[in-house]
Design an enzyme around this catalytic site. Structure first.
Site, mmCIF file in Angstrom:
data_model
loop_
_atom_site.group_PDB
_atom_site.id
_atom_site.type_symbol
_atom_site.label_atom_id
_atom_site.label_comp_id
_atom_site.label_asym_id
_atom_site.label_seq_id
_atom_site.Cartn_x
_atom_site.Cartn_y
_atom_site.Cartn_z
ATOM 1 N N THR A 133 0.822 -1.200 0.000
ATOM 2 C CA THR A 133 0.000 0.000 0.000
ATOM 3 C C THR A 133 0.863 1.260 0.000
ATOM 4 O O THR A 133 2.013 1.238 0.466
ATOM 5 C CB THR A 133 -0.892 -0.012 1.266
ATOM 6 O OG1 THR A 133 -1.445 1.279 1.470
ATOM 7 C CG2 THR A 133 -0.090 -0.360 2.515
ATOM 8 N N ASP A 134 0.276 2.378 -0.457
ATOM 9 C CA ASP A 134 0.989 3.661 -0.371
ATOM 10 C C ASP A 134 1.032 4.173 1.071
ATOM 11 O O ASP A 134 1.780 5.104 1.377
ATOM 12 C CB ASP A 134 0.348 4.713 -1.298
ATOM 13 C CG ASP A 134 -1.088 5.048 -0.951
ATOM 14 O OD1 ASP A 134 -1.691 4.365 -0.099
ATOM 15 O OD2 ASP A 134 -1.639 6.015 -1.532
ATOM 16 N N GLU A 135 0.237 3.545 1.958
ATOM 17 C CA GLU A 135 0.196 4.037 3.344
ATOM 18 C C GLU A 135 1.525 3.838 4.069
ATOM 19 O O GLU A 135 1.782 4.466 5.097
ATOM 20 C CB GLU A 135 -0.951 3.373 4.118
ATOM 21 C CG GLU A 135 -2.297 3.660 3.471
ATOM 22 C CD GLU A 135 -3.492 3.325 4.337
ATOM 23 O OE1 GLU A 135 -3.368 3.349 5.569
ATOM 24 O OE2 GLU A 135 -4.550 3.031 3.759
ATOM 25 N N TYR A 159 -1.735 -0.815 10.931
ATOM 26 C CA TYR A 159 -1.889 -1.448 9.600
ATOM 27 C C TYR A 159 -0.694 -1.111 8.706
ATOM 28 O O TYR A 159 -0.018 -2.005 8.183
ATOM 29 C CB TYR A 159 -3.193 -0.987 8.936
ATOM 30 C CG TYR A 159 -3.223 -1.265 7.436
ATOM 31 C CD1 TYR A 159 -3.239 -2.576 6.952
ATOM 32 C CD2 TYR A 159 -3.222 -0.225 6.495
ATOM 33 C CE1 TYR A 159 -3.248 -2.840 5.581
ATOM 34 C CE2 TYR A 159 -3.231 -0.485 5.132
ATOM 35 C CZ TYR A 159 -3.248 -1.791 4.675
ATOM 36 O OH TYR A 159 -3.249 -2.049 3.319
ATOM 37 N N SER A 160 -0.431 0.209 8.541
ATOM 38 C CA SER A 160 0.623 0.577 7.583
ATOM 39 C C SER A 160 1.997 0.153 8.095
ATOM 40 O O SER A 160 2.879 -0.198 7.296
ATOM 41 C CB SER A 160 0.580 2.067 7.255
ATOM 42 O OG SER A 160 0.583 2.854 8.413
ATOM 43 N N LYS A 163 2.345 -3.469 7.172
ATOM 44 C CA LYS A 163 2.607 -3.623 5.733
ATOM 45 C C LYS A 163 4.049 -3.191 5.414
ATOM 46 O O LYS A 163 4.724 -3.821 4.603
ATOM 47 C CB LYS A 163 1.614 -2.806 4.915
ATOM 48 C CG LYS A 163 0.197 -3.324 4.913
ATOM 49 C CD LYS A 163 0.016 -4.707 4.302
ATOM 50 C CE LYS A 163 0.268 -4.729 2.813
ATOM 51 N NZ LYS A 163 -0.057 -6.086 2.239
ATOM 52 N N ARG A 293 -10.256 9.707 13.260
ATOM 53 C CA ARG A 293 -9.472 8.505 13.596
ATOM 54 C C ARG A 293 -8.142 8.954 14.217
ATOM 55 O O ARG A 293 -7.506 9.892 13.715
ATOM 56 C CB ARG A 293 -9.241 7.779 12.278
ATOM 57 C CG ARG A 293 -8.263 6.663 12.299
ATOM 58 C CD ARG A 293 -7.915 6.251 10.870
ATOM 59 N NE ARG A 293 -8.887 5.386 10.261
ATOM 60 C CZ ARG A 293 -8.944 5.128 8.953
ATOM 61 N NH1 ARG A 293 -8.095 5.695 8.114
ATOM 62 N NH2 ARG A 293 -9.841 4.306 8.469
HETATM 63 P P1 NAD Z 1 -9.377 -7.530 1.976
HETATM 64 O O1 NAD Z 1 -9.405 -7.305 3.444
HETATM 65 O O2 NAD Z 1 -10.601 -7.249 1.172
HETATM 66 O O3 NAD Z 1 -8.966 -9.026 1.669
HETATM 67 C C1 NAD Z 1 -7.943 -9.691 2.361
HETATM 68 C C2 NAD Z 1 -8.094 -11.186 2.124
HETATM 69 O O4 NAD Z 1 -7.032 -11.840 2.824
HETATM 70 C C3 NAD Z 1 -9.407 -11.751 2.661
HETATM 71 O O5 NAD Z 1 -9.990 -12.607 1.703
HETATM 72 C C4 NAD Z 1 -8.986 -12.537 3.900
HETATM 73 O O6 NAD Z 1 -9.798 -13.664 4.163
HETATM 74 C C5 NAD Z 1 -7.565 -12.949 3.515
HETATM 75 N N1 NAD Z 1 -6.729 -13.222 4.691
HETATM 76 C C6 NAD Z 1 -6.598 -12.460 5.815
HETATM 77 N N2 NAD Z 1 -5.760 -13.060 6.689
HETATM 78 C C7 NAD Z 1 -5.333 -14.197 6.084
HETATM 79 C C8 NAD Z 1 -4.439 -15.244 6.471
HETATM 80 N N3 NAD Z 1 -3.833 -15.249 7.678
HETATM 81 N N4 NAD Z 1 -4.210 -16.262 5.611
HETATM 82 C C9 NAD Z 1 -4.824 -16.290 4.395
HETATM 83 N N5 NAD Z 1 -5.707 -15.345 3.984
HETATM 84 C C10 NAD Z 1 -5.938 -14.309 4.824
HETATM 85 O O7 NAD Z 1 -8.134 -6.671 1.441
HETATM 86 P P2 NAD Z 1 -7.949 -5.945 0.045
HETATM 87 O O8 NAD Z 1 -8.505 -4.589 0.136
HETATM 88 O O9 NAD Z 1 -8.379 -6.858 -1.038
HETATM 89 O O10 NAD Z 1 -6.361 -5.804 0.005
HETATM 90 C C11 NAD Z 1 -5.553 -6.828 -0.553
HETATM 91 C C12 NAD Z 1 -4.101 -6.426 -0.419
HETATM 92 O O11 NAD Z 1 -3.874 -5.205 -1.111
HETATM 93 C C13 NAD Z 1 -3.645 -6.200 1.005
HETATM 94 O O12 NAD Z 1 -2.361 -6.709 1.143
HETATM 95 C C14 NAD Z 1 -3.653 -4.688 1.169
HETATM 96 O O13 NAD Z 1 -2.682 -4.285 2.102
HETATM 97 C C15 NAD Z 1 -3.289 -4.251 -0.220
HETATM 98 N N6 NAD Z 1 -3.829 -2.939 -0.621
HETATM 99 C C16 NAD Z 1 -5.149 -2.642 -0.481
HETATM 100 C C17 NAD Z 1 -5.631 -1.392 -0.896
HETATM 101 C C18 NAD Z 1 -7.093 -1.038 -0.803
HETATM 102 O O14 NAD Z 1 -7.444 0.117 -1.078
HETATM 103 N N7 NAD Z 1 -7.980 -1.952 -0.472
HETATM 104 C C19 NAD Z 1 -4.750 -0.453 -1.429
HETATM 105 C C20 NAD Z 1 -3.399 -0.807 -1.568
HETATM 106 C C21 NAD Z 1 -2.951 -2.041 -1.158
#
Ligand code: NAD
Length: 355
Positions: A133-135, A159-160, A163, A293
């Site tokens: 993430t950009d965070e 969280y960030s 990551k 927050r």
């Molecule tokens: P999400 O929370 O919708 O999905 C996460 C998935 O991971 C879920 O299906 C969950 O069941 C699974 N999971 C969680 N813990 C687990 C574990 N211990 N073992 C196996 N599976 C597990 O998240 P998202 O929004 O789809 O984000 C996906 C990735 O992209 C993350 O790594 C997040 O940091 C990154 N990201 C998200 C965003 C955003 O805006 N949503 C932006 C940039 C980066």
């Protein structure tokens, strides 16, 4: 090619799985623990495809990872599994430390053991793609700067920070052990199948029920928004074509204040759902400001020129076109939303091993 997608039952992971099945000839194995954020209904479109497989696995379970990676023998691992909601990381950071740090460590170890036993040709083409993430870069408050791939890490929330830790682990597994890794850091995603605790789906669904639209602080926080299908396309491109050891920022060139995002949703709903819930005159009347927050970053903004110059990727959706698609998707997919609301989406997890 065979691709493992961790976290593929989540918001972005399911978009990646759908992208691979619909737009390529590759095979995909989703591994996912199915936490509250994992929803097999998000994979309905690809579930019966013969190139799609699913296994319920916790990425902290090293033995299960070893077995599934060796048995499937992937060409690429795309790592998206994570705890992803900042508010939850403030209420209870432990699962963020477990999954995002310890889980990434377990996945790196399993991947390294697997990669070391591949023949030279497969070793040279294997990729471990870590999705971040950009965070991790922290807060751009008070400047007009953009995050580049060289911006120092300065995470603000549990969280960030978790990551950021995982990014450092991935980078070090490349530098120290030679594992062929790539890292991408993306801005805020939005689009179909987004879990309703996140800002955009929460505002759409609350509006439709005539519930308050809670906006943190004064709503002036700025995020750079990217349509999730543009992100999935970028991720596939990076996983296949990026140079080993590189990192790429991915963004939508869409800096918006949170309050402007909520106003746009209200405007779209005025047009698409003029019949409002009882007592609601204007959707915007539902907006209310709530205590900010803790540690809330004020501004994130991505410079995505490197991925454009190196790989030719740029987003296809504007914020307006993507938001219209998103609102329309939530209006058409009330079953998906209702099953989350009444908890029945979790019951679809039973019998998943039929695959
Ligand atoms: P999400 O929370 O919708 O999905 C996460 C998935 O991971 C879920 O299906 C969950 O069941 C699974 N999971 C969680 N813990 C687990 C574990 N211990 N073992 C196996 N599976 C597990 O998240 P998202 O929004 O789809 O984000 C996906 C990735 O992209 C993350 O790594 C997040 O940091 C990154 N990201 C998200 C965003 C955003 O805006 N949503 C932006 C940039 C980066």
């Amino acid at each position: 090619m065979k691709i493992i997608v961790t976290g593929g039952a989540g918001f972005i992971g399911s978009a990646v799985a759908r992208y691979i099945v619909k737009h390529t000839l590759d095979e995909v194995l989703v591994i996912d623990k199915l936490t509250y954020a994992g929803n097999l209904e998000s994979l309905d479109d690809v579930w019966t495809n013969e190139r799609f497989l699913f296994k319920q696995i916790d990425i902290c379970d090293k033995q299960a990872l070893d077995d599934v990676i060796v048995n499937y023998s992937p060409d690429i691992i795309m790592h998206l599994a994570a705890e992803s909601h900042v508010d939850r990381s403030i209420d209870n950071p432990s699962s963020f430390i477990e999954t995002n740090i310890i889980g990434t460590y377990a996945l790196l170890e399993s991947s390294l053991n697997y990669w070391r036993k591949l023949d030279q040709t497969r070793q040279s083409t294997f990729r471990f793609h870590h999705i971040s993430t950009d965070e991790v870069y922290g807060d751009l408050h008070g400047t007009t700067e953009l995050f580049t791939e060289k911006t120092p890490y300065s995470p603000s929330s549990p969280y960030s920070a978790s990551k950021a830790s995982s990014d450092h682990l991935v980078r070090s597994w490349h530098r120290t052990f030679g594992l062929p890794t790539i890292i991408t850091n993306c801005s805020n995603n939005y689009g179909p199948y987004h879990f309703p605790e996140k800002l955009i789906p929460l505002m759409i669904l609350n509006s439709l029920e005539g519930k308050p639209l809670p906006v943190y602080g004064n709503g002036q926080q700025i995020r750079d928004w990217l349509y999730v299908e543009d992100h999935a396309r970028a991720l596939y491109l990076v996983a296949n074509q990026a140079k080993i050891g590189e990192n790429y920022n991915i963004g939508g060139h869409n800096e918006r204040k949170n309050i402007d995002v909520v106003n746009l949703i209200c405007d779209l709903l005025e047009e698409l759902v003029p019949n409002k819930p009882n007592g609601v005159i204007n959707y915007k009347d539902l907006i209310c400001f709530v205590t900010d927050r803790p540690g809330h970053d004020q501004r994130y903004a991505i410079d995505a020129s490197k991925i454009y110059h190196d790989l030719g990727w740029k987003p296809q959706e504007t914020f307006e076109s993507g938001m219209r698609k998103t609102v329309e998707w939530y209006l058409k997919n009330s079953d998906w939303c209702n099953h989350i609301k009444d908890g029945s989406y979790a019951r679809s997890r039973q019998g998943i091993l039929k695959k």
